[in-house]
Write a protein that holds these residues in place. Structure first.
Motif, short mmCIF file in Angstrom:
data_model
loop_
_atom_site.label_atom_id
_atom_site.label_comp_id
_atom_site.label_asym_id
_atom_site.label_seq_id
_atom_site.Cartn_x
_atom_site.Cartn_y
_atom_site.Cartn_z
N VAL A 24 -11.62 -0.35 7.04
CA VAL A 24 -11.93 -0.64 5.42
C VAL A 24 -13.34 0.12 5.25
N ARG A 59 -4.56 7.09 5.71
CA ARG A 59 -5.35 6.58 4.55
C ARG A 59 -4.20 5.98 3.71
N PHE A 84 0.76 -1.10 0.04
CA PHE A 84 0.03 -0.14 0.00
C PHE A 84 0.95 1.30 -0.12
N PRO A 108 -7.96 -2.71 -4.01
CA PRO A 108 -9.05 -2.72 -3.29
C PRO A 108 -9.31 -3.89 -2.29
N GLN A 122 -10.21 1.20 0.53
CA GLN A 122 -9.00 1.70 0.76
C GLN A 122 -8.91 1.86 2.16
N ASN A 157 -14.91 2.83 0.08
CA ASN A 157 -14.19 3.06 -0.95
C ASN A 157 -13.22 1.74 -1.11
N THR A 178 -1.31 8.04 1.71
CA THR A 178 -1.94 9.19 0.89
C THR A 178 -1.47 10.47 1.76
N GLU A 206 -3.78 3.58 0.14
CA GLU A 206 -4.00 3.53 -1.29
C GLU A 206 -3.44 2.12 -1.80
#
Length: 137
Positions: free
Chosen positions: A41, A13, A1, A18, A46, A44, A4, A15
């Protein structure tokens, strides 16, 4: 991941691939207790990792918890840096915490030269409050 830019003392958070919910309804749950390190989770797909100033309850499914010994490392990451997770059992988490506490002891011994009570300084810096300092007091 990837971390962000959406991060603060409450959480970070991430990204990446998914993390799909089994249904759209499963993305929201009845609020329940959360702790620093909880990986939520939302809809969205993420993940959000809760950090030191996180809320006390949350309404997103939680899939895991970052162990206490590693949470500070996650909080230090900058936007764009990568992170990966690995499963750890209870024994591994406890060992990691013992190693982290040993690092704190080493650090404190380097800066506490001449202080009468270096353990009090350790407690102030680590937020670990204990009356048990072993045989070296």
């Amino acid at each position: 991941f990837v971390v962000t830019p959406s991060m603060d003392r409450m959480g970070v958070r991430l990204e990446g691939p998914p993390l799909e919910h089994c249904s759209s309804e499963a993305a929201d749950i009845v609020s329940d207790g959360v702790t620093p390190g909880a990986i939520q989770v939302p809809g969205n797909a993420q993940p959000i990792v809760l950090l030191a100033d996180c809320q006390t309850v949350g309404g997103y499914p939680k899939i895991a918890t970052v162990i206490s010994a590693d949470l500070y490392r996650l909080a230090q990451l900058q936007a764009g840096q990568r992170v990966r997770f690995a499963a750890v059992d209870l024994a591994g988490a406890r060992q990691a915490m013992r190693e982290r506490e040993a690092q704190w002891d080493d650090w404190v011994s380097c800066i506490a030269f001449g202080l009468n009570n270096s353990h009090a300084l350790y407690n102030d810096l680590s937020s670990v409050w204990s009356d048990d300092f072993g045989d070296d007091v």
